[in-house]
Structure formats: structure tokens, C-alpha cells
Design a protein around this motif. Sequence first.
Motif, PDB file in Angstrom:
ATOM      1  N   ARG A   1       5.822   5.247  -4.325  1.00 44.46           N
ATOM      2  CA  ARG A   1       7.038   5.446  -3.415  1.00 44.46           C
ATOM      3  C   ARG A   1       6.521   6.084  -2.364  1.00 44.46           C
ATOM      4  NH1 ARG A   1       9.373   8.828  -6.712  1.00 44.46           N
ATOM      5  NH2 ARG A   1      10.842   7.204  -7.836  1.00 44.46           N
ATOM      6  N   ARG A   2       5.375   6.527  -2.179  1.00 44.24           N
ATOM      7  CA  ARG A   2       4.817   7.221  -0.934  1.00 44.24           C
ATOM      8  C   ARG A   2       4.293   5.905   0.055  1.00 44.24           C
ATOM      9  NH1 ARG A   2       1.195  10.554  -4.039  1.00 44.24           N
ATOM     10  NH2 ARG A   2       2.593  12.609  -4.272  1.00 44.24           N
ATOM     11  N   GLU A   3       4.396   4.598  -0.807  1.00 46.75           N
ATOM     12  CA  GLU A   3       3.642   3.574   0.117  1.00 46.75           C
ATOM     13  C   GLU A   3       2.354   3.773   0.974  1.00 46.75           C
ATOM     14  OE1 GLU A   3       6.525   1.170   2.223  1.00 46.75           O
ATOM     15  OE2 GLU A   3       8.096   2.513   1.493  1.00 46.75           O
ATOM     16  N   THR A   4       1.368   4.486   0.059  1.00 50.60           N
ATOM     17  CA  THR A   4       0.107   4.683   0.685  1.00 50.60           C
ATOM     18  C   THR A   4      -0.777   3.679   0.625  1.00 50.60           C
ATOM     19  OG1 THR A   4       0.273   7.164  -0.240  1.00 50.60           O
ATOM     20  CG2 THR A   4      -1.978   6.309   0.083  1.00 50.60           C
ATOM     21  N   PHE A   5      -0.440   2.533  -0.474  1.00 51.61           N
ATOM     22  CA  PHE A   5      -1.297   1.433  -0.556  1.00 51.61           C
ATOM     23  C   PHE A   5      -0.503   0.130  -0.431  1.00 51.61           C
ATOM     24  CE2 PHE A   5      -2.667   4.518  -4.085  1.00 51.61           C
ATOM     25  CZ  PHE A   5      -4.054   4.668  -3.580  1.00 51.61           C
ATOM     26  N   THR A   6      -1.361  -0.896  -0.059  1.00 47.39           N
ATOM     27  CA  THR A   6      -0.841  -2.216   0.517  1.00 47.39           C
ATOM     28  C   THR A   6      -1.324  -3.072  -0.610  1.00 47.39           C
ATOM     29  OG1 THR A   6      -0.881  -1.620   2.669  1.00 47.39           O
ATOM     30  CG2 THR A   6      -0.732  -3.902   2.225  1.00 47.39           C
ATOM     31  N   ILE A   7      -0.689  -4.020  -1.111  1.00 52.50           N
ATOM     32  CA  ILE A   7      -0.773  -4.872  -2.323  1.00 52.50           C
ATOM     33  C   ILE A   7      -0.939  -6.559  -1.788  1.00 52.50           C
ATOM     34  CG2 ILE A   7      -0.103  -5.467  -4.736  1.00 52.50           C
ATOM     35  CD1 ILE A   7      -0.544  -2.748  -4.177  1.00 52.50           C
ATOM     36  N   SER A   8      -2.012  -7.091  -2.110  1.00 50.11           N
ATOM     37  CA  SER A   8      -2.206  -8.489  -2.207  1.00 50.11           C
ATOM     38  C   SER A   8      -2.517  -9.255  -3.170  1.00 50.11           C
ATOM     39  CB  SER A   8      -2.953  -8.659  -1.069  1.00 50.11           C
ATOM     40  OG  SER A   8      -4.312  -8.221  -1.300  1.00 50.11           O
ATOM     41  N   THR A   9      -2.377 -10.670  -3.427  1.00 53.03           N
ATOM     42  CA  THR A   9      -3.022 -11.080  -4.540  1.00 53.03           C
ATOM     43  C   THR A   9      -4.208 -12.196  -4.317  1.00 53.03           C
ATOM     44  OG1 THR A   9      -1.163 -12.776  -4.619  1.00 53.03           O
ATOM     45  CG2 THR A   9      -0.832 -10.834  -5.958  1.00 53.03           C
ATOM     46  N   ASN A  10      -5.113 -12.582  -4.782  1.00 58.56           N
ATOM     47  CA  ASN A  10      -6.024 -13.635  -4.466  1.00 58.56           C
ATOM     48  C   ASN A  10      -6.584 -13.361  -3.123  1.00 58.56           C
ATOM     49  OD1 ASN A  10      -6.009 -14.517  -7.042  1.00 58.56           O
ATOM     50  ND2 ASN A  10      -4.175 -16.090  -6.652  1.00 58.56           N
ATOM     51  N   ALA A  11      -6.523 -12.396  -2.572  1.00 61.94           N
ATOM     52  CA  ALA A  11      -7.111 -12.383  -0.901  1.00 61.94           C
ATOM     53  C   ALA A  11      -8.470 -11.910  -0.959  1.00 61.94           C
ATOM     54  CB  ALA A  11      -6.091 -11.163  -0.344  1.00 61.94           C
ATOM     55  N   ALA A  12      -8.735 -11.504  -2.130  1.00 57.06           N
ATOM     56  CA  ALA A  12     -10.325 -10.854  -2.238  1.00 57.06           C
ATOM     57  C   ALA A  12     -10.817 -10.874  -3.660  1.00 57.06           C
ATOM     58  CB  ALA A  12     -10.457  -9.444  -1.625  1.00 57.06           C
ATOM     59  N   PHE A  13     -10.764 -12.174  -4.251  1.00 58.19           N
ATOM     60  CA  PHE A  13     -11.064 -12.206  -5.668  1.00 58.19           C
ATOM     61  C   PHE A  13     -12.527 -11.583  -6.050  1.00 58.19           C
ATOM     62  CE2 PHE A  13     -12.646 -14.601  -9.270  1.00 58.19           C
ATOM     63  CZ  PHE A  13     -11.777 -14.223 -10.110  1.00 58.19           C
ATOM     64  N   ARG A  14     -13.485 -12.233  -5.269  1.00 58.45           N
ATOM     65  CA  ARG A  14     -14.758 -12.097  -5.410  1.00 58.45           C
ATOM     66  C   ARG A  14     -15.148 -10.453  -5.469  1.00 58.45           C
ATOM     67  NH1 ARG A  14     -20.633 -13.323  -5.769  1.00 58.45           N
ATOM     68  NH2 ARG A  14     -19.978 -15.144  -6.504  1.00 58.45           N
TER      69      ARG A  14
ATOM     70  N   TRP B   1      -5.149  -1.916  -1.473  1.00 54.34           N
ATOM     71  CA  TRP B   1      -5.842  -1.699  -0.162  1.00 54.34           C
ATOM     72  C   TRP B   1      -5.227  -0.385   0.442  1.00 54.34           C
ATOM     73  CZ3 TRP B   1      -9.254  -5.455   1.418  1.00 54.34           C
ATOM     74  CH2 TRP B   1      -9.133  -6.630   1.110  1.00 54.34           C
ATOM     75  N   LYS B   2      -6.123   0.365   1.083  1.00 50.60           N
ATOM     76  CA  LYS B   2      -5.799   1.474   1.818  1.00 50.60           C
ATOM     77  C   LYS B   2      -6.626   1.459   3.049  1.00 50.60           C
ATOM     78  CE  LYS B   2      -5.177   6.376   1.384  1.00 50.60           C
ATOM     79  NZ  LYS B   2      -5.277   7.967   0.428  1.00 50.60           N
ATOM     80  N   GLY B   3      -5.690   1.755   4.108  1.00 46.40           N
ATOM     81  CA  GLY B   3      -6.467   1.879   5.357  1.00 46.40           C
ATOM     82  C   GLY B   3      -7.305   0.549   5.856  1.00 46.40           C
ATOM     83  N   GLY B   4      -7.079  -0.382   5.298  1.00 41.88           N
ATOM     84  CA  GLY B   4      -7.675  -1.808   5.470  1.00 41.88           C
ATOM     85  C   GLY B   4      -8.830  -1.783   4.412  1.00 41.88           C
ATOM     86  N   GLU B   5      -9.075  -0.940   3.731  1.00 42.73           N
ATOM     87  CA  GLU B   5     -10.290  -0.994   2.757  1.00 42.73           C
ATOM     88  C   GLU B   5      -9.823  -1.261   1.296  1.00 42.73           C
ATOM     89  OE1 GLU B   5     -13.525  -0.617   3.516  1.00 42.73           O
ATOM     90  OE2 GLU B   5     -12.841  -0.556   5.832  1.00 42.73           O
ATOM     91  N   LEU B   6     -10.591  -1.956   0.577  1.00 40.73           N
ATOM     92  CA  LEU B   6     -10.237  -2.205  -0.805  1.00 40.73           C
ATOM     93  C   LEU B   6     -10.479  -0.995  -1.681  1.00 40.73           C
ATOM     94  CD1 LEU B   6      -9.382  -4.547  -2.609  1.00 40.73           C
ATOM     95  CD2 LEU B   6     -11.739  -5.094  -3.057  1.00 40.73           C
ATOM     96  N   ALA B   7      -9.119  -0.386  -2.199  1.00 40.57           N
ATOM     97  CA  ALA B   7      -9.372   0.682  -2.831  1.00 40.57           C
ATOM     98  C   ALA B   7      -9.214   0.530  -4.416  1.00 40.57           C
ATOM     99  CB  ALA B   7      -7.967   1.580  -2.593  1.00 40.57           C
ATOM    100  N   GLY B   8      -8.879  -0.735  -5.080  1.00 43.13           N
ATOM    101  CA  GLY B   8      -9.055  -0.979  -6.390  1.00 43.13           C
ATOM    102  C   GLY B   8      -8.451  -2.345  -6.706  1.00 43.13           C
ATOM    103  N   GLY B   9      -8.339  -2.557  -7.721  1.00 47.98           N
ATOM    104  CA  GLY B   9      -7.827  -4.255  -8.165  1.00 47.98           C
ATOM    105  C   GLY B   9      -7.997  -4.418  -9.589  1.00 47.98           C
TER     106      GLY B   9
END
Length: 211
Positions: free
Chosen positions: A56-69, A106-114
Motif C-alpha cells: 500500500r505504501r507503493e515503495t516498490f515499482t513492479i515490471s515483468t521481463n524487463a531484467a530477466f538475466r 525495483w526501488k529507487g531505480g535499483e533492482l531490489a528483488g524478483g
Amino acid sequence: MQGLSAEMLLSGYAQGIFPMAESREARELYWFDPQLRGVIPLQKFHISRSLARVIRRETFTISTNAAFRAVVEGCADRPETWINAPLVALYDELHAAGYAHSLEVWKGGELAGGIFGITLGAAFFGESMFSRITDASKVALAYTVDRLTQAGFRLFDTQYLTPHLASLGGVEIPRLEYRRQLARALERPAEFTAPAVPSPQSILQRMTQTS
């Protein structure tokens, strides 16, 4: 087992088995067929109040297949891993062919998990997930479950059940029951990339209704 091809890997998944290496440095791959299989029942995924607050805080941004490797490498970036170089190459090949997918946090433009996995029909074979920031992997799993549900998937295979997955609704089922669920899932079409990335409000509303 040496010389495993992408076609052989997909054939193995369709039969209910999956490959792993003993370590990052190992070149050999072995097929596994556990008596108890970890799965996440898509309609019973549990989202805790604390995880709901994080989303709910929207701290993270979500994408799919943007950084598979990068997701695969993040999953392998630990002291002990079953992901070796031959598997990474196979995952890259399956990703290019449309069978392997990732969901990035993503968080702050950095990959935080996946999380990444393989798809066949309406079955999603979750390979691994990782987190560099607290709760990032939980967020990835929640968004993945929502995506699979919206896209019409019927099986979320986690291979083995960990305490972390169990806390989120994961269960173990006997091999025979897993094969039954797999056979049914393989008969149906589903597309991992079809749904749009949902808003935090919509995913929480759906999760609240089904958990």
C-alpha cells in the motif's frame, strides 16, 4: 546429465521432473522428482497485514521481463546455489523463446528483488526468487500470484516447500497429485505477459477477496 537442451528441459517439466546442479561451479545437471512437491494454491495465497501495508505504501515499482538475466543472477548470488552456468544459458534461451519469464521489484531505480520461472500451458514452474531489500521477495511473490491468477494459470509449482513459502500459503502435495494437477494445467492456455501490472489497490482488493 550433460548436454541438456532447452527442448529436453521443457520435456522434463512436462513429465514432472526438473534439473538442478550441485553447486555454481558444477557442470553436471541432475533430474529431480521429489515424492512431495511444493506448490502455491493460487486461490489460497496468504497476504499478511504487514505485507499489505508494504504494498500500500507503493515503495516498490513492479515490471515483468524487463531484467530477466539480472533476476536470474540475483537468485544465484548467494553462498550456495543450484544455478550453474549451463542452467543460466538454458534460461536465457527459454526466455528468448517466450517460455521463461521474470517479475522484477525495483526501488529507487535499483533492482531490489524478483522471481523467475518457466511456463508451459497453464503451469508456472517457479525456479527461484531473491531479495536485496526487506520484503522485496514477498512483494514479488504476491504480484506473481496475482498475475498468474489473472492470466488463467492453474498450477504454481515451487518444486520444494520452504518455511518462507509455507508462511505465504505454500503446501506440499504427493507426487501423484502433482502429476494430476500438472496434466490438467498443460491442457489449458495461459499467457504470463497478458495482464497489465496492477495498481497496489487492485492487487490488495483481489488478494483480500481470495485469501
